[in-house]
Design a protein around this motif. Structure first.
Motif, PDB file in Angstrom:
ATOM      1  N   ALA A  61       8.599 -10.745  -4.417  1.00 49.78           N
ATOM      2  CA  ALA A  61       9.000  -9.337  -4.612  1.00 49.78           C
ATOM      3  C   ALA A  61      10.444  -9.195  -4.149  1.00 49.78           C
ATOM      4  N   LYS A  63      12.824  -7.176  -4.277  1.00 49.05           N
ATOM      5  CA  LYS A  63      13.498  -6.024  -3.689  1.00 49.05           C
ATOM      6  C   LYS A  63      13.677  -6.201  -2.182  1.00 49.05           C
ATOM      7  N   ASP A  82       8.718 -10.676  -8.795  1.00 46.81           N
ATOM      8  CA  ASP A  82       8.236  -9.325  -9.051  1.00 46.81           C
ATOM      9  C   ASP A  82       9.451  -8.420  -9.008  1.00 46.81           C
ATOM     10  N   ARG A 152      -1.909  -1.243 -13.014  1.00 51.79           N
ATOM     11  CA  ARG A 152      -1.856  -1.211 -11.549  1.00 51.79           C
ATOM     12  C   ARG A 152      -2.871  -0.201 -11.042  1.00 51.79           C
ATOM     13  N   HIS A 202      -1.309  -3.109  -5.304  1.00 58.31           N
ATOM     14  CA  HIS A 202      -0.410  -3.383  -4.167  1.00 58.31           C
ATOM     15  C   HIS A 202      -0.552  -2.165  -3.268  1.00 58.31           C
ATOM     16  N   GLY A 204       0.360  -1.560   0.024  1.00 57.78           N
ATOM     17  CA  GLY A 204       1.287  -1.161   1.085  1.00 57.78           C
ATOM     18  C   GLY A 204       1.989  -2.370   1.645  1.00 57.78           C
ATOM     19  N   SER A 205       2.823  -2.116   2.623  1.00 59.28           N
ATOM     20  CA  SER A 205       3.670  -3.174   3.160  1.00 59.28           C
ATOM     21  C   SER A 205       3.439  -3.314   4.659  1.00 59.28           C
ATOM     22  N   GLN A 206       3.807  -4.499   5.170  1.00 61.02           N
ATOM     23  CA  GLN A 206       3.685  -4.778   6.612  1.00 61.02           C
ATOM     24  C   GLN A 206       2.263  -4.520   7.102  1.00 61.02           C
ATOM     25  N   GLY A 241       1.583  -7.616  -2.806  1.00 61.06           N
ATOM     26  CA  GLY A 241       2.183  -8.202  -1.601  1.00 61.06           C
ATOM     27  C   GLY A 241       1.637  -7.477  -0.387  1.00 61.06           C
ATOM     28  N   GLY A 242       2.460  -7.318   0.617  1.00 60.25           N
ATOM     29  CA  GLY A 242       2.068  -6.490   1.747  1.00 60.25           C
ATOM     30  C   GLY A 242       1.736  -7.230   3.024  1.00 60.25           C
ATOM     31  N   LEU A 243       1.563  -8.552   2.935  1.00 58.64           N
ATOM     32  CA  LEU A 243       1.208  -9.298   4.138  1.00 58.64           C
ATOM     33  C   LEU A 243       2.329  -9.159   5.172  1.00 58.64           C
ATOM     34  N   GLU A 276       2.471 -11.020  -4.955  1.00 58.25           N
ATOM     35  CA  GLU A 276       3.811 -10.421  -4.958  1.00 58.25           C
ATOM     36  C   GLU A 276       4.346 -10.274  -3.534  1.00 58.25           C
ATOM     37  N   PRO A 277       4.400 -11.331  -2.752  1.00 56.35           N
ATOM     38  CA  PRO A 277       4.888 -11.166  -1.388  1.00 56.35           C
ATOM     39  C   PRO A 277       6.396 -10.956  -1.352  1.00 56.35           C
ATOM     40  N   GLY A 278       6.842 -10.067  -0.515  1.00 55.90           N
ATOM     41  CA  GLY A 278       8.279  -9.865  -0.315  1.00 55.90           C
ATOM     42  C   GLY A 278       8.615 -10.210   1.127  1.00 55.90           C
ATOM     43  N   ARG A 279       8.348  -9.257   1.995  1.00 52.06           N
ATOM     44  CA  ARG A 279       8.683  -9.382   3.418  1.00 52.06           C
ATOM     45  C   ARG A 279       8.210 -10.704   4.026  1.00 52.06           C
ATOM     46  N   TYR A 373      14.344  -6.192   3.532  1.00 53.85           N
ATOM     47  CA  TYR A 373      14.692  -4.765   3.536  1.00 53.85           C
ATOM     48  C   TYR A 373      15.854  -4.504   4.489  1.00 53.85           C
TER      49      TYR A 373
HETATM   50  C1  LIG Z   1       7.524  -3.772  -2.411  1.00 53.44           C
HETATM   51  C2  LIG Z   1       6.473  -4.349  -3.284  1.00 53.44           C
HETATM   52  C3  LIG Z   1       5.924  -5.594  -2.990  1.00 53.44           C
HETATM   53  C4  LIG Z   1       6.304  -6.395  -1.780  1.00 53.44           C
HETATM   54  O1  LIG Z   1       5.828  -5.839  -0.603  1.00 53.44           O
HETATM   55  P1  LIG Z   1       5.968  -6.655   0.763  1.00 53.44           P
HETATM   56  O2  LIG Z   1       5.333  -5.800   1.771  1.00 53.44           O
HETATM   57  O3  LIG Z   1       7.410  -6.864   0.996  1.00 53.44           O
HETATM   58  O4  LIG Z   1       5.221  -7.936   0.577  1.00 53.44           O
HETATM   59  C5  LIG Z   1       5.002  -6.116  -3.868  1.00 53.44           C
HETATM   60  N1  LIG Z   1       4.622  -5.433  -4.978  1.00 53.44           N
HETATM   61  C6  LIG Z   1       5.120  -4.218  -5.282  1.00 53.44           C
HETATM   62  C7  LIG Z   1       4.662  -3.533  -6.498  1.00 53.44           C
HETATM   63  C8  LIG Z   1       6.053  -3.642  -4.446  1.00 53.44           C
HETATM   64  O5  LIG Z   1       6.542  -2.430  -4.755  1.00 53.44           O
END
Ligand SMILES: *Cc1c(COP(=O)(O)O)cnc(C)c1O
Length: 422
Positions: A61, A63, A82, A152, A202, A204-206, A241-243, A276-279, A373
């Motif tokens: 992810a 962003k 993503d 989604r 998806h 949420g995050s963190q 994502g969100g882990l 979709e992991p980002g953080r 972020y």
């Molecule tokens: C922001 C986002 C993610 C990533 O989230 P993290 O908490 O950074 O893993 C994954 N999918 C979607 C749709 C998002 O908006």
């Protein structure tokens, strides 16, 4: 356990891999974002470890951190991406990523963004509303193709995280509820211009407690089974994502343990798995390096005024987020308590509150866990040029984004003739 294994003290100086942050500041100035390539790669390997031999694709992810060098690092490891805008797709291409491994999320995709993504033959559009479904179908029909889509689903699960980064409740703007999702699949099955390939969520995050992720997964699996019963085949399940990561004392699940439980719940189903992991992939791979300008001490409070500010790292001001702040050198003085603040003209401008620090004017501080972020949310508020970014690789330091110059910040502005200087 050290939460930042790639950032360690050696001979009294904090290093990124084999490079002293004192050296980074001397060569590249401050404030500067410093990323560790080994840390990025290690996070990737951890996340993918249990997926070996599986039909699975991890879509970073982007962003969370979209620097081209970071994207290239993951692209070389076989990552998908993503994205949430056409701009991000352009970055994937510029970084040498594969558009065929791109999934497109986000609630407000424009016609131009959809057409561009179709022309690049991306893997999937994650559809967030009936209006978007119809728009994607219409754009695809006029382009003479069919868009691969996933709906989604907003599973109405409480991620139990900060409200600004919680996305899986009915009251959030993201996705559609379960009943609506069924209706959209039935509609999509009859619609020209779209091809159903997946389902996604998806929430949420963190997330530091994985229970909501599993709860959401189970709801998705029930839907996959029910859709199959209606003759609607879902070939991939995208769990978002969100882990979470460790910023201070959280104990987020180890990605391998999380993944083992995900796979256990999949059972015998023949589903391709997307994530979709980002953080999780970048958060602890970066620090923001900053220099102390002044120590302003008083009866009530002490302030360490540093050269980085809320415009460089917004998370503390925006979410009250905690980042560890470490002195880069051991100066052998007694620690005192400081609010670590920047030069921006806002009382909400702080990087950390009430921190015990042994520091002095001219000394360097490292704001930890700033890989996600961080730079992507930086702004030019107060006409502050955004930081440089460097990627450390073993003993090497590579400048991966030049520090902005003040004149860059107004180079797109124009003074109309009617305001000719007098
Ligand atoms: C922001 C986002 C993610 C990533 O989230 P993290 O908490 O950074 O893993 C994954 N999918 C979607 C749709 C998002 O908006």
């Amino acid at each position: 356990m050290n939460a930042f294994p790639f950032f360690e003290y050696r001979n009294g100086e904090l290093h990124a891999e084999d490079v002293s942050l004192v050296q980074v500041a001397a060569s590249h100035g401050t404030p500067t974002y410093v990323y560790s390539r080994a840390s990025l790669e290690s996070a990737w390997q951890d996340f993918n470890h249990e997926l070996q031999g599986r039909d699975a694709l991890v879509c970073y992810a982007m962003k969370a951190n979209s620097n081209l060098a970071v994207l290239r690092t993951f692209a070389r490891l076989g990552a998908g991406f993503d994205i949430v805008s056409g701009g991000e797709l352009r970055r994937v291409i510029a970084a040498g990523g594969d558009p065929a491994r791109v999934i497109f999320s986000g609630v407000g995709k424009s016609e131009a963004e959809i057409a561009f993504a179709l022309s690049q033959r991306i893997l999937c559009f994650n559809i967030e509303s009936v209006q978007e479904l119809d728009r994607v179908a219409a754009v695809a029909v006029s382009a003479g193709c069919a868009a691969p889509i996933s709906i989604r689903v907003n599973p109405n699960v409480d991620a139990r995280t900060h409200p600004y980064i919680s996305t899986g409740l009915r009251e959030n703007k993201f996705g559609v509820d379960i009943e609506t999702a069924f209706a959209l699949y039935r509609r999509a099955a009859r619609l020209n211009g779209v091809r159903i390939v997946g389902i996604d969520c998806h929430i949420g995050s963190q997330l530091t407690d994985p229970a909501p992720l599993f709860e959401a997964q189970d709801k998705m699996l029930e839907m996959v089974d029910a859709l199959a019963g209606e003759g609607i085949a879902i070939s991939h399940l995208d769990l978002g994502g969100g882990l979470g990561i460790r910023y201070r004392d959280e104990s987020p699940p180890d990605p391998r343990a999380y993944m083992r439980e995900v796979l256990r719940r999949i059972g015998q189903r023949r589903l391709r798995l997307l994530f979709e992991p980002g953080r999780n992939l970048v958060g602890n791979a970066g620090v923001l390096l900053t220099r102390v300008e002044f120590l302003k001490t008083g009866d009530v409070k002490n302030f360490a005024i540093v050269d980085a500010a809320m415009n460089d790292l917004l998370r503390p001001s925006l979410y009250g987020a905690h980042h560890e702040i470490l002195p880069v050198r051991d100066i052998g003085a007694a620690p005192r308590r400081f609010d670590v603040v920047g030069p921006v003209c806002e009382s909400g401008d702080f990087l950390g509150k009430d921190r015990s620090l042994a520091t002095a004017p001219g000394e360097l501080l490292a704001v930890m866990s700033a890989g996600a972020y961080g730079m992507v949310m930086a702004s030019n508020y107060n006409t502050r040029a955004r930081p440089a970014e460097v990627l450390v690789d073993g003993r090497q330091v590579h400048l991966v984004r030049l520090r902005e110059r003040p004149e860059d910040l107004f180079s797109l502005e124009r003074i109309p003739d009617c305001l000719a200087a007098r």
